[in-house]
Enzyme design. Structure first.
Site, PDB file in Angstrom:
ATOM      1  N   GLU A 140      12.499  -9.486   2.490  1.00 59.51           N
ATOM      2  CA  GLU A 140      11.730  -8.310   2.944  1.00 59.51           C
ATOM      3  C   GLU A 140      12.527  -7.059   2.599  1.00 59.51           C
ATOM      4  OE1 GLU A 140      10.561  -8.258   7.104  1.00 59.51           O
ATOM      5  OE2 GLU A 140      10.501  -6.064   7.080  1.00 59.51           O
ATOM      6  N   TYR A 194      11.159   8.808   1.449  1.00 56.53           N
ATOM      7  CA  TYR A 194      11.144   7.715   0.462  1.00 56.53           C
ATOM      8  C   TYR A 194      11.866   8.050  -0.841  1.00 56.53           C
ATOM      9  CZ  TYR A 194       7.722   5.778   3.685  1.00 56.53           C
ATOM     10  OH  TYR A 194       7.112   5.287   4.803  1.00 56.53           O
ATOM     11  N   HIS A 221      12.566  -2.624   2.334  1.00 52.41           N
ATOM     12  CA  HIS A 221      12.000  -1.295   2.608  1.00 52.41           C
ATOM     13  C   HIS A 221      12.949  -0.235   2.078  1.00 52.41           C
ATOM     14  CE1 HIS A 221       9.089  -3.156   5.227  1.00 52.41           C
ATOM     15  NE2 HIS A 221      10.086  -3.857   5.745  1.00 52.41           N
ATOM     16  N   ALA A 236       3.062  -0.694   4.947  1.00 52.51           N
ATOM     17  CA  ALA A 236       2.549  -0.720   6.322  1.00 52.51           C
ATOM     18  C   ALA A 236       2.052  -2.105   6.740  1.00 52.51           C
ATOM     19  CB  ALA A 236       1.431   0.307   6.467  1.00 52.51           C
ATOM     20  N   ASN A 288       8.086  -5.637  -0.630  1.00 52.68           N
ATOM     21  CA  ASN A 288       7.967  -4.413   0.167  1.00 52.68           C
ATOM     22  C   ASN A 288       6.493  -4.303   0.523  1.00 52.68           C
ATOM     23  OD1 ASN A 288       7.812  -1.957   1.388  1.00 52.68           O
ATOM     24  ND2 ASN A 288       9.020  -0.858  -0.153  1.00 52.68           N
ATOM     25  N   ARG A 320       5.191  11.016  -2.491  1.00 53.53           N
ATOM     26  CA  ARG A 320       4.887  10.698  -1.091  1.00 53.53           C
ATOM     27  C   ARG A 320       6.118  10.933  -0.209  1.00 53.53           C
ATOM     28  NH1 ARG A 320       4.630   4.570   1.313  1.00 53.53           N
ATOM     29  NH2 ARG A 320       3.905   5.152   3.380  1.00 53.53           N
ATOM     30  N   PRO A 364       0.795  -1.230   0.000  1.00 55.56           N
ATOM     31  CA  PRO A 364       0.000   0.000   0.000  1.00 55.56           C
ATOM     32  C   PRO A 364       0.827   1.279   0.000  1.00 55.56           C
ATOM     33  CG  PRO A 364      -0.085  -1.074   2.143  1.00 55.56           C
ATOM     34  CD  PRO A 364       0.553  -2.047   1.192  1.00 55.56           C
ATOM     35  N   ASN A 365       0.336   2.238  -0.753  1.00 60.52           N
ATOM     36  CA  ASN A 365       0.876   3.601  -0.847  1.00 60.52           C
ATOM     37  C   ASN A 365       2.178   3.704  -1.644  1.00 60.52           C
ATOM     38  OD1 ASN A 365      -1.234   4.786   0.805  1.00 60.52           O
ATOM     39  ND2 ASN A 365      -0.288   3.717   2.516  1.00 60.52           N
ATOM     40  N   SER A 416      13.046   2.875   3.354  1.00 55.95           N
ATOM     41  CA  SER A 416      13.547   3.578   4.545  1.00 55.95           C
ATOM     42  C   SER A 416      14.109   2.575   5.547  1.00 55.95           C
ATOM     43  CB  SER A 416      12.398   4.373   5.190  1.00 55.95           C
ATOM     44  OG  SER A 416      11.381   3.496   5.635  1.00 55.95           O
ATOM     45  N   ARG A 450      13.030   4.628  12.634  1.00 55.71           N
ATOM     46  CA  ARG A 450      11.790   5.410  12.570  1.00 55.71           C
ATOM     47  C   ARG A 450      10.913   5.114  13.800  1.00 55.71           C
ATOM     48  NH1 ARG A 450       9.154   4.953   6.878  1.00 55.71           N
ATOM     49  NH2 ARG A 450       8.020   6.731   7.748  1.00 55.71           N
TER      50      ARG A 450
HETATM   51  C1  DQA Z   1       8.128   1.121   3.812  1.00 53.54           C
HETATM   52  C2  DQA Z   1       8.213   1.315   5.346  1.00 53.54           C
HETATM   53  C3  DQA Z   1       6.856   1.108   5.999  1.00 53.54           C
HETATM   54  O1  DQA Z   1       6.959   1.317   7.392  1.00 53.54           O
HETATM   55  C4  DQA Z   1       5.849   2.085   5.435  1.00 53.54           C
HETATM   56  O2  DQA Z   1       4.579   1.840   5.992  1.00 53.54           O
HETATM   57  C5  DQA Z   1       5.799   2.066   3.959  1.00 53.54           C
HETATM   58  C6  DQA Z   1       7.046   1.999   3.206  1.00 53.54           C
HETATM   59  C7  DQA Z   1       9.447   1.470   3.125  1.00 53.54           C
HETATM   60  O3  DQA Z   1       9.643   1.049   1.980  1.00 53.54           O
HETATM   61  O4  DQA Z   1      10.284   2.174   3.689  1.00 53.54           O
HETATM   62  O5  DQA Z   1       4.734   2.208   3.358  1.00 53.54           O
HETATM   63  O6  DQA Z   1       7.830  -0.240   3.553  1.00 53.54           O
END
Ligand code: DQA
Length: 147
Positions: free
Chosen positions: A98, A23, A100, A77, A74, A18, A10-11, A102, A107
């Site tokens: 896994e 990011y 990410h 959330a 990835n 964003r 998501p997102n 960030s 964080r």
């Molecule tokens: C994320 C880190 C997650 O905590 C966050 O909710 C994201 C992006 C990252 O790629 O840094 O949506 O997965």
């Protein structure tokens, strides 16, 4: 030829606009192009997907079985909330990295928990978009040595 599914949650469709201070300015389309180019250079086939819906991500993980050799996930959330995604990875028994953009450990506290990490072969975080080709190389080398 090794075939990888790179799955984004998501997102992540909003990358580029964003919170670029967290990011980066690279869009998801740019990242896909980077992964496809890296796949051509390293002889790896890449399928790239994104969904904002937990069930659709579960379906994509199920569909990877018998189609792909490994998954780069990835989960956004959902990393921090989803037992369903974790169970899907356990169920298909495909090596999963896994990923990410960030550094989730630098964080908020709630991002320090991952339901995915303990069923993944490894975790890459904190390197921005460059983490995607890094994850591809890590998973490819794992697959070569475990075959
Ligand atoms: C994320 C880190 C997650 O905590 C966050 O909710 C994201 C992006 C990252 O790629 O840094 O949506 O997965």
């Amino acid at each position: 030829m090794i075939s990888l599914l790179i799955l984004n949650g998501p997102n992540l469709n909003l990358l580029g606009t964003r919170q670029p201070e967290i990011y980066g300015a690279t869009t998801l389309a740019d990242i896909e192009a980077m992964c496809q180019a890296h796949g051509r250079e390293t002889n790896v086939t890449v399928s790239f997907d994104q969904s904002n819906h937990e069930g659709a991500l579960v379906d994509a993980i199920h569909a990877a079985r018998g189609t792909h050799d490994g998954i780069i996930l990835n989960a956004g959330a959902y990393t921090h909330t989803s037992v369903a995604l974790r169970d899907a990875i356990s169920a298909v028994e495909l090596p999963t990295v896994e990923l990410h953009l960030s550094n989730i450990h630098a964080r908020e506290e709630f991002r320090h928990t991952s339901y995915i990490a303990s069923v993944a072969i490894g975790v890459i975080c904190g390197f921005g978009a460059a983490g995607y080709p890094l994850a591809m190389d890590a998973l490819t080398s794992y697959l070569h040595t475990s075959k």
